[in-house]
Scaffold this active site. Structure first.
Site, PDB file in Angstrom:
ATOM      1  N   GLU A 144     -24.925  52.358   9.283  1.00  0.00           N
ATOM      2  CA  GLU A 144     -26.229  52.967   9.541  1.00  0.00           C
ATOM      3  C   GLU A 144     -27.342  51.936   9.342  1.00  0.00           C
ATOM      4  OE1 GLU A 144     -27.753  55.979   6.892  1.00  0.00           O
ATOM      5  OE2 GLU A 144     -28.664  57.049   8.554  1.00  0.00           O
ATOM      6  N   GLU A 172     -25.472  62.075  -1.210  1.00  0.00           N
ATOM      7  CA  GLU A 172     -24.508  61.707  -0.164  1.00  0.00           C
ATOM      8  C   GLU A 172     -23.687  62.917   0.275  1.00  0.00           C
ATOM      9  OE1 GLU A 172     -25.172  59.002   1.139  1.00  0.00           O
ATOM     10  OE2 GLU A 172     -26.391  58.262  -0.525  1.00  0.00           O
ATOM     11  N   GLY A 203     -28.268  52.164  -1.991  1.00  0.00           N
ATOM     12  CA  GLY A 203     -27.658  52.847  -3.132  1.00  0.00           C
ATOM     13  C   GLY A 203     -26.286  53.387  -2.792  1.00  0.00           C
ATOM     14  N   ALA A 204     -26.167  53.935  -1.582  1.00  0.00           N
ATOM     15  CA  ALA A 204     -24.924  54.573  -1.163  1.00  0.00           C
ATOM     16  C   ALA A 204     -25.031  54.913   0.315  1.00  0.00           C
ATOM     17  CB  ALA A 204     -24.687  55.849  -1.969  1.00  0.00           C
ATOM     18  N   MET A 205     -23.903  55.283   0.912  1.00  0.00           N
ATOM     19  CA  MET A 205     -23.902  55.618   2.344  1.00  0.00           C
ATOM     20  C   MET A 205     -22.958  56.774   2.591  1.00  0.00           C
ATOM     21  SD  MET A 205     -24.920  55.152   5.406  1.00  0.00           S
ATOM     22  CE  MET A 205     -24.283  56.132   6.755  1.00  0.00           C
ATOM     23  N   GLU A 206     -23.425  57.717   3.410  1.00  0.00           N
ATOM     24  CA  GLU A 206     -22.768  59.016   3.537  1.00  0.00           C
ATOM     25  C   GLU A 206     -21.681  59.109   4.594  1.00  0.00           C
ATOM     26  OE1 GLU A 206     -26.021  58.380   4.383  1.00  0.00           O
ATOM     27  OE2 GLU A 206     -26.560  59.403   6.239  1.00  0.00           O
TER      28      GLU A 206
HETATM   29 ZN   LIG Z   1     -29.466  59.415   2.510  1.00  0.00          ZN
END
Ligand SMILES: [Zn+2]
Ligand SMILES: *[C@@H]1O[C@H](CO)[C@@H](O)[C@H](O)[C@H]1NC(C)=O
Ligand SMILES: *[C@@H]1O[C@H](CO)[C@@H](O)[C@H](O)[C@H]1NC(C)=O
Ligand SMILES: *[C@@H]1O[C@H](CO)[C@@H](O)[C@H](O)[C@H]1NC(C)=O
Ligand SMILES: *[C@@H]1O[C@H](CO)[C@@H](O)[C@H](O)[C@H]1NC(C)=O
Ligand SMILES: *[C@@H]1O[C@H](CO)[C@@H](O)[C@H](O)[C@H]1NC(C)=O
Length: 693
Positions: A178, A349, A312-315
């Site tokens: 993304e 997430e 931070g993070a990816m879904e």
């Molecule tokens: Zn998000």
């Protein structure tokens, strides 16, 4: 329109659709296995058929069979993708995305006829030329072989490393697509509304495991002792959500009450820090299935801590990736705020598995539909599952941060145009996330929790496996039942939810509502809060439709009024001794109490601050100092207001007030205004300033 040489090809029934050939920035790559006498095509006679950044709409990908063979020793990968496409207009060209990939072969229809591939690197596109017309209404298989190095950095299919306690360096390969990096891992139609099913196969050596969105259905041994994992076919989804990881990690596994298998993966030595995340993830999935009233559609959800991770993070659907500090929790050394962070990130997430993955924004200009919602769901989910983590305090700070940014002229509307990859990446900012969340908070408070929830459930159901615009959300929220409730709440005032929400999402900035008490009436005046005091008057005007809320000392209830014009007034009666507007800071606007208004608030806090909630107290402090900064209120008035703080028992307003005091102390100290410095101290002693009232 078409170059002379192409006219020759036209005789071979070539048709070119909807574009002018680009004359610049194109390269032609000769196929690795030239078709020889089979093909009359000379690639140099072709020019790139498409000039726009967005792909043509008449070729729709339906299904990808993706095969990848990464080598963690040579740090490169080879792969192939077979894409089933639905052709909706006659054409000789398939244009799709590819970035940094060496394309060694492309075919359509005839596997033996290697087709010319043209590149337009500035648009990250390739064009594949088929000498036979692909006809409207037909489906075809496009087959492409490619290879590349594993990317350096944090996007695409990239390499990551970690060190063991023995000092050994281990390598893994992971993905982050993304918004526009799937095209770095395989050629694809890399736009969010080209949703398709994905069947992934990954070849690996025995000492690694591979993970992808779906569970492995079969592992077969192939030549040279390598293994090949075949993953189940995915649901229909956008390319940016595809993910795969090849690593030597260990996991812990649990099961949700509806039978979804949840696993947390981490480097082997960090395995003991995964248990808290497992507990949270299982709880959160249960919560969301209940809240959204839609089953999580995949059989598993893996959460993995990647040592090198940018955001931070990816879904990614079914395989969410995290920075180590966003997933791992060590009960012995981590703090309560680490715990809140991990809980919120997982909540975020997993909310995306519905908001974003199941229903995706039509285009990146509305990324707030993903990110504002996920940020807001952090708050709803953590409050429901871990109430002792006090996430509501965090939401307050989130909205203060959004106000701070949005009062600068450099801010932007929540929905803003974004076309190229750089502009798209810039959309992942405080406006999309934090202002988006605060505007949704205002809307939920305005519509009531039940109406908000049933509206978003309707939205998620209606657009499952599809894409949506802002308007689709407003339409889902404004159904008949809601209209009845609103009539009741607003005593028949006309409400057009779309018109109201457009004032929040299509223009930047934060409203300033000035409140004046005139006997039994309360007068409202709308302005625009901005910090540059010396800026010239705006030649454009900002208007918002503001769902106002207020409380008085006469009744304990929250009153509502929808303000739709720049000036407005309501009847509140003579008996109220104070009126506090924007209850608990649920609204995204700053309030200025004119004339003796701030003195009334100061007196109230001094005499009985518990008459207001800690959120109201914090908001008063915040608004007063914002107004000082914007030049609407003298500093002394704000200092008067926080004079009560020595009796304050709640840390949030206390820290907010002391924070401003410190900030202003430094400003004044720099200016060497000793008088004021001494004054600052005396304000906290209380007493004398009350005499000015
Ligand atoms: Zn998000
Ligand atoms: C496809 O063809 C139809 C009519 O033949 C035309 O109206 C339409 O605009 C074309 N679509 C695209 C995406 O070019
Ligand atoms: C990677 O390449 C090395 C040789 O460079 C080879 O020994 C190894 O088997 C390859 N691994 C995979 C997974 O292909
Ligand atoms: C693709 O996914 C959808 C759900 O998203 C599913 O209904 C459909 O069966 C899948 N397609 C195929 C060919 O399996
Ligand atoms: C504010 O930003 C707009 C662009 O969004 C610009 O046109 C305008 O000149 C700016 N105004 C000031 C006072 O800087
Ligand atoms: C202070 O406010 C609280 C809450 O409104 C109320 O119950 C209490 O009676 C007030 N105390 C005084 C001294 O006014």
């Amino acid at each position: 329109m078409v170059s002379v040489r192409l006219l020759v090809l036209f005789l071979l029934s070539v048709s070119l659709l909807g574009s002018q050939p680009t004359q610049s920035s194109q390269q032609v790559s000769s196929p690795a296995h030239p078709a020889g006498e089979q093909s009359p095509l000379d690639p140099s006679s072709l020019s790139f058929p498409w000039s726009r950044l967005r792909l043509p709409r008449y070729i729709i990908p339906l299904h990808y069979h993706l095969f990848l063979h990464p080598n963690l020793t040579s740090l490169s990968f080879t792969g192939s993708v077979q894409i089933q496409i639905d052709v909706q207009n006659n054409t000789n060209w398939v244009v799709l995305h590819s970035k940094g990939l060496h394309i060694s072969k492309a075919t359509i229809l005839d596997q033996n006829l290697v087709l010319p591939v043209l590149h337009n690197p500035s648009h990250e596109q390739i064009g594949i030329f088929s000498p036979r017309v692909l006809s409207s209404g037909q489906k075809y298989f496009l087959y492409i072989e490619f290879e590349a190095e594993l990317a350096e950095g944090f996007y695409g299919f990239y390499k990551s490393t970690y060190r063991t306690s023995q000092g050994e360096t281990r390598t893994l390969a992971s993905t982050h697509f993304e918004p526009t990096s799937a095209r770095m891992a395989f050629p694809c139609f890399d736009e969010p509304n080209f949703k398709a099913n994905f069947s992934v196969r990954i070849r690996r050596s025995q000492e690694y495991i591979s993970l992808s969105n779906m569970p492995v259905v079969k592992t077969v041994e192939v030549n040279g002792g390598l293994l090949e994992d075949q993953f189940a076919e995915s649901v229909k989804m956008s390319t940016y959500l595809v993910a795969f990881v090849i690593c030597d990690f260990k996991s812990v596994t649990g099961t949700t009450s509806s039978g979804v298998q949840v696993s947390i993966y981490a480097a082997p030595e960090k395995w003991q820090q995964t248990h808290y995340a497992l507990e949270v993830a299982v709880k959160m999935l249960d919560f969301y299935e209940d809240y959204f009233n839609i089953r999580y559609p995949l059989p598993k959800q893996d959460l993995i801590a990647i040592p090198d991770f940018q955001s931070g993070a990816m879904e990614n659907w079914g395989l969410t990736t995290y920075r180590e500090t966003s997933l791992l929790f060590d009960p012995l050394t981590s703090s309560v705020s680490d715990k809140l962070w991990v809980t919120m990130v997982i909540g975020h997430e997993l909310a995306h598995q519905w908001f974003g993955n199941l229903v995706t924004m039509e285009w990146w200009n509305d990324i707030w539909l993903n990110e504002g919602f996920a940020r807001y769901m952090e708050y709803i989910s953590v409050e429901a599952t871990y109430p002792d983590l006090k996430v509501e305090e965090y939401l307050l700070h989130t909205c203060f941060a959004a106000v701070g940014l949005d009062s600068l002229n450099s801010s932007r509307p929540i929905s803003s145009p974004a076309e190229n990859p750089t502009q798209i990446k810039e959309m992942f900012d405080t406006v999309s996330y934090d202002k988006g969340a605060c505007v949704l908070h205002m809307l939920r408070h305005f519509l009531t929790d039940e109406v908000f929830q049933s509206g978003i459930v309707r939205y998620l159901r209606k657009y499952s496996y599809k894409n949506a615009h802002n308007q689709d959300l407003w339409d889902s929220l404004a159904n008949v039942r809601i209209k009845i409730i609103l009539m009741y709440l607003f005593a028949g005032e006309h409400l057009d939810l779309t018109a109201m929400m457009n004032t929040w999402t299509l223009q930047k900035g934060i409203p300033l509502v000035t409140v004046t008490r005139k006997g039994p009436r309360l007068l409202f005046k709308l302005q625009h809060l901005h910090f540059s005091v010396d800026a010239p008057f705006y030649f454009y005007s900002f208007l918002w439709q503001i769902p106002l809320t207020y409380k008085t000392d006469v009744s304990g209830t929250i009153h509502r009024h929808l303000m739709t014009s720049p000036t407005d007034s309501i009847h509140i009666g003579e008996e109220a001794s104070w009126v506090k507007v924007n209850t608990d800071m649920t609204g995204f606007y700053v309030v200025h109490y004119e004339e003796s208004g701030w003195d009334v608030m100061t007196k109230l806090l001094r005499e009985n601050y518990t008459a207001l909630s800690y959120k109201d107290r914090t908001q008063l402090i915040h608004n007063a100092f914002q107004l000082v900064t914007a030049g609407h209120l003298p500093l002394n008035k704000a200092l008067d207001l926080i004079g009560y703080l020595k009796r304050e028992t709640h840390t949030v307003p206390l820290l907010k007030g002391l924070g401003y005091l410190e900030a202003f102390y430094h400003i004044i100290e720099k200016r060497d205004e000793l008088d004021l410095t001494q004054n600052l101290g005396s304000h906290l002693d209380g007493g004398q300033e009350l005499t000015r009232m």
